[in-house]
Scaffold this active site. Structure first.
Site, PDB file in Angstrom:
ATOM      1  N   ASP A 176       1.772   8.518   8.782  1.00  0.00           N
ATOM      2  CA  ASP A 176       0.836   7.399   8.938  1.00  0.00           C
ATOM      3  C   ASP A 176       0.928   6.878  10.374  1.00  0.00           C
ATOM      4  O   ASP A 176       2.004   6.489  10.821  1.00  0.00           O
ATOM      5  CB  ASP A 176       1.249   6.302   7.928  1.00  0.00           C
ATOM      6  CG  ASP A 176       0.276   5.137   7.911  1.00  0.00           C
ATOM      7  OD1 ASP A 176      -0.680   5.137   8.698  1.00  0.00           O
ATOM      8  OD2 ASP A 176       0.500   4.215   7.095  1.00  0.00           O
TER       9      ASP A 176
ATOM     10  N   ASP B 227      -6.192   8.301   9.740  1.00  0.00           N
ATOM     11  CA  ASP B 227      -4.872   8.225  10.379  1.00  0.00           C
ATOM     12  C   ASP B 227      -3.707   8.496   9.423  1.00  0.00           C
ATOM     13  O   ASP B 227      -2.573   8.152   9.725  1.00  0.00           O
ATOM     14  CB  ASP B 227      -4.695   6.859  11.057  1.00  0.00           C
ATOM     15  CG  ASP B 227      -4.467   5.745  10.060  1.00  0.00           C
ATOM     16  OD1 ASP B 227      -5.175   5.715   9.042  1.00  0.00           O
ATOM     17  OD2 ASP B 227      -3.573   4.917  10.291  1.00  0.00           O
ATOM     18  N   GLU B 228      -3.982   9.107   8.292  1.00  0.00           N
ATOM     19  CA  GLU B 228      -2.912   9.397   7.332  1.00  0.00           C
ATOM     20  C   GLU B 228      -3.046  10.806   6.756  1.00  0.00           C
ATOM     21  O   GLU B 228      -4.136  11.205   6.371  1.00  0.00           O
ATOM     22  CB  GLU B 228      -2.993   8.439   6.134  1.00  0.00           C
ATOM     23  CG  GLU B 228      -2.633   7.013   6.413  1.00  0.00           C
ATOM     24  CD  GLU B 228      -2.943   6.159   5.190  1.00  0.00           C
ATOM     25  OE1 GLU B 228      -2.280   6.317   4.158  1.00  0.00           O
ATOM     26  OE2 GLU B 228      -3.885   5.354   5.277  1.00  0.00           O
TER      27      GLU B 228
END
Ligand code: MG
Length: 405
Positions: free
Chosen positions: A9, A111-112
């Site tokens: 993350d 973003d993960e």
């Protein structure tokens, strides 16, 4: 074999990525270290905070509050516009690094990612060692920090990556659930909606441990199917597989670099129309609709600026994309010579939500839709140059079309 999953993350993704991009392009200040936010257009009172620096956080600035109110809290607050082309670039670059450590990676959001590490241990050592390697590589090669959570399934990995921030590696293995997860407030359990929290409090459930040890029958009665899932999550149960079918961060972008600098507004409009046609065609080919349109301009001295708008209703129609792009262009072009134009479509979805759209007349819209289809089909058959809209015939459209990777 016992599963091992990592959840990677990015810390404060939009702000970090903007900072990295600006440093890369010679900006002297790391905006992560000043009172800064990423947000919509501050001239419009409706612009909101999308991300904030640690410094800005100290002033009590919150994500999703208006920029107007954020500025009242901190008078030297610097506001930077989001740039989704940059964000998808860094998202893809991170994904590429992760691909060195497993062939089973799920892009959970921009973003993960989840990474199935089960069969990689023989090659890269323990999950802990590899997480350190991954985190170091992302920092040295790309310039931003990540959190890595490690666990026996996706849920535990995700919960672990939230334990401490930033730039941390944490584990929640099954035998650690009691010590690390059950002590957390119920609000922190993955997928627990804000609406459920007061109901859970009414049942005297305040920690994840309270929920894990609660009577399942009552949970099912109160929350239906969700009750079962909440109970399983609280107990660290999650059998879902890492889904590696989503390999690309989905967003569609094209740009045109001109061989002469453009100073003329009507030529600029025509270039935007031609890019709208390209992205519109790609969008329709994927049977998708877009919710966010972003226009990017690069000036002759290589300064890049972008502006975007979230649509009230999704669209896949060239004319609608073009109209928004034109409006965005008018909002922020300051008359400087331009050498590159780009349009990017983000927040893609499968179905049209079927509400009123920019073209008030639905019939006109249907017509546009049909025209787009005819053009797409003809182009597929005979190539992209076969049809030129009438406006292009008066102007020379500069060359070089770059399909964004
Ligand atoms: Mg994040």
């Amino acid at each position: 074999m016992k599963k091992i999953i990592m959840h990677i993350d990015v810390n404060n993704a939009f702000l970090s990525w903007s900072a990295c991009d600006m440093l890369k392009h010679g900006y002297k200040i790391d905006i992560r270290n000043i009172n800064s936010i990423i947000g919509g257009d501050e001239k419009q009172r409706s612009g909101i905070v999308l991300a904030k620096s640690e410094n800005a956080k100290k002033f009590g600035i919150k994500t999703a509050e208006t920029i107007y109110s954020a500025k009242k809290k901190c008078n030297n607050l610097q506001v930077f516009l989001p740039d989704f082309r940059v964000y998808s670039h860094y998202s893809n670059a991170m994904y590429k690094i992760l691909c060195d450590y497993s062939d089973k990676i799920e892009r959970f959001s921009i973003d993960e990612c989840f990474l199935d590490y089960t069969y990689s241990q023989k090659l890269f050592g323990t999950a802990d060692e590899c997480a350190k390697k991954i985190s170091n590589r992302i920092y040295t090669e790309l310039g931003f920090t990540v959190n890595v959570g490690i666990g026996d399934n996706k849920l535990l990995a995700k919960m672990a990556s939230d334990l401490e921030k930033p730039n941390k590696i944490c584990t929640i293995y099954k035998n650690e659930i009691k010590d690390k997860m059950w002590i957390l407030p119920i609000e922190e359990l993955f997928m627990t909606g804000r609406k459920s929290v007061p109901k859970l409090h009414n049942l005297n459930i305040f920690t994840i441990g309270d929920l894990a040890n609660f009577d399942l029958k009552i949970l099912k009665k109160t929350f239906g199917k969700m009750g079962m899932q909440m109970y399983e999550y609280a107990n660290g149960i999650d059998d879902s597989d890492v889904d590696n079918s989503r390999q690309e961060y989905k967003g569609i972008g094209n740009s045109i670099t001109t061989n002469v600098d453009i100073l003329n507004k009507s030529i600029a409009y025509n270039i935007l129309l031609s890019i709208s046609e390209l992205v519109g065609k790609r969008l329709r080919a994927e049977n998708k609709y877009t919710n966010v349109i972003n226009v990017q301009l690069k000036s002759a001295d290589f300064v890049t600026q972008s502006h975007q708008r979230k649509l009230l209703n999704s669209t896949n129609i060239t004319k609608e994309i073009y109209n928004v792009a034109k409006e965005l262009f008018d909002e922020f072009w300051n008359g400087q010579p331009i050498r590159s134009f780009g349009i990017r479509l983000d927040e893609l979805q499968d179905d049209k939500d079927g509400q009123i759209s920019f073209l008030a007349d639905e019939r006109l819209k249907e017509k546009s839709n049909k025209l787009d289809k005819v053009i797409d089909n003809t182009r597929n058959k005979y190539g992209n140059n076969i049809i030129k809209r009438a406006v292009f015939l008066d102007n020379v459209i500069p060359n070089m079309l770059n399909k964004e990777k």
